[in-house]
Design a protein around this motif. Sequence first.
Motif, PDB file in Angstrom:
ATOM      1  N   LYS A 235       0.871  -1.147   0.059  1.00 17.83           N
ATOM      2  CA  LYS A 235      -0.167   0.049   0.029  1.00 17.83           C
ATOM      3  C   LYS A 235       0.978   1.230   0.082  1.00 17.83           C
ATOM      4  N   GLU A 236       1.844   1.136   0.890  1.00 22.49           N
ATOM      5  CA  GLU A 236       2.676   2.551   0.771  1.00 22.49           C
ATOM      6  C   GLU A 236       3.472   2.628  -0.253  1.00 22.49           C
ATOM      7  N   CYS A 237       4.097   1.624  -0.865  1.00 23.56           N
ATOM      8  CA  CYS A 237       4.768   1.896  -2.113  1.00 23.56           C
ATOM      9  C   CYS A 237       3.934   2.388  -3.378  1.00 23.56           C
ATOM     10  N   MET A 238       2.552   2.063  -3.275  1.00 21.33           N
ATOM     11  CA  MET A 238       1.888   2.767  -4.339  1.00 21.33           C
ATOM     12  C   MET A 238       1.256   4.097  -4.015  1.00 21.33           C
ATOM     13  N   GLU A 239       1.032   4.410  -2.550  1.00 20.96           N
ATOM     14  CA  GLU A 239       0.451   5.666  -2.188  1.00 20.96           C
ATOM     15  C   GLU A 239       1.673   6.709  -2.354  1.00 20.96           C
ATOM     16  N   GLU A 245       1.968  -2.522  -7.894  1.00 24.75           N
ATOM     17  CA  GLU A 245       1.871  -3.396  -6.752  1.00 24.75           C
ATOM     18  C   GLU A 245       2.515  -4.863  -7.385  1.00 24.75           C
ATOM     19  N   HIS A 246       2.463  -5.004  -8.562  1.00 19.80           N
ATOM     20  CA  HIS A 246       3.167  -6.248  -9.232  1.00 19.80           C
ATOM     21  C   HIS A 246       4.610  -6.078  -9.163  1.00 19.80           C
ATOM     22  N   THR A 252      10.429  -7.364  -4.324  1.00 21.52           N
ATOM     23  CA  THR A 252      10.918  -6.864  -3.087  1.00 21.52           C
ATOM     24  C   THR A 252      11.314  -8.319  -2.011  1.00 21.52           C
ATOM     25  N   ARG A 253      12.242  -7.895  -1.106  1.00 17.38           N
ATOM     26  CA  ARG A 253      12.816  -9.128  -0.250  1.00 17.38           C
ATOM     27  C   ARG A 253      12.608  -8.582   1.223  1.00 17.38           C
ATOM     28  N   ALA A 254      12.268  -9.287   2.253  1.00 16.75           N
ATOM     29  CA  ALA A 254      12.294  -8.979   3.442  1.00 16.75           C
ATOM     30  C   ALA A 254      13.698  -9.168   4.014  1.00 16.75           C
TER      31      ALA A 254
END
Length: 361
Positions: A235-239, A245-246, A252-254
């Motif tokens: 959500k934060e990446c998009m906002e 999202e894709h 992305t890696r934790a």
Amino acid sequence: MPDLSLLDIVNLCDNCRVHQPDPVPSPYDSERLVPFYLSESPDSPVIGLLRPVIVEQLKLENQRSRDSGQRELWALNVDESNFVSRRNRPSGPSVSFRDWLDTHTKRTVAMKELCERWRDTLLFEDVCGPKKWREELYPVYADPFGVHDHPNTAAPGQATNFVFEMERSACALFGVVTYGVHMTIYDEVEVDGEKTLRVWVPTRALSKPTFPGMLDNTVAGGIGSGMSVFETLVKECMEEASIPEHVVRKYTRASGAVSYFYRTSKGWLQPEVEYVYELAIPAGVDPQLFEPRPSDGEVESFELLTHTETIRKMRQGLFKPNCALVLLNLYIRLGYVTPDDEPDYMKILTRLHGTFDFERW
């Protein structure tokens, strides 16, 4: 401001100790912090820490309840002649919810009324006044190191680690642990035959209620009640950064977490956990796909900086304190800060993963 050492940078953020002097002398060292328990039971978990000014205000809140013929919210065990022992912890003052507040719903309703009244009366205006109010609910857990669950996802009758939720801006008044996500988008390139790390760094909007105009991590945000860690990141990446999202889900890696106990310049208490994610821009993929762009007004601009540039800006005190810790964590993991070139390496490494002196609460 003179150049800060890397350990100084850690001290700016992880700057609070419980029942002992802070890493850097503080005007609040003499304050006796009072543990905030969930219930009156001797086996109740401790869920926060209260400054003396909050304890005094809760006494007034109980008097207000009595005057209006309502039940008191707070069990105040602050009389030195009658301290109650708690769960193998030293005898001393404590505060808890009264036992009639025995569900997460009752506690949430009580905290909502209290915090909104404090907002409207400007009681703690610098923390949860109208200009600081976030209109976001944060979860509070019985075990701050336990599972991030929520009643909406629990089976009927299933016990949860979640014990109530409250307004984000007021969490510092009650010293409860809060949680967030931070992601760094970076690449590694060769410059003059040397490997160089480059990081996308945003400048926070001047309209932000906290740390306006300071440098931040590529994407960062708090984890609201009922949200999972990774879905918060998506959500934060998009906002904040217009990252689709894709792309987030695929690349992305934790990479762990950073934790610290931050005390604000006015003495308010913010023990925090930041779950850390990384997005290394892969070779052979269009780098524009990963280029962040301001979206929701929380970021003024993004800039691609080398790790040496970011460290220089850290030393100048230009980064939001916890964001500098997240970048230090990344640079240690990738080998850009090493024990051979950093004399405080082990102090820094261990301080990036603190436990808030929780055993002293």
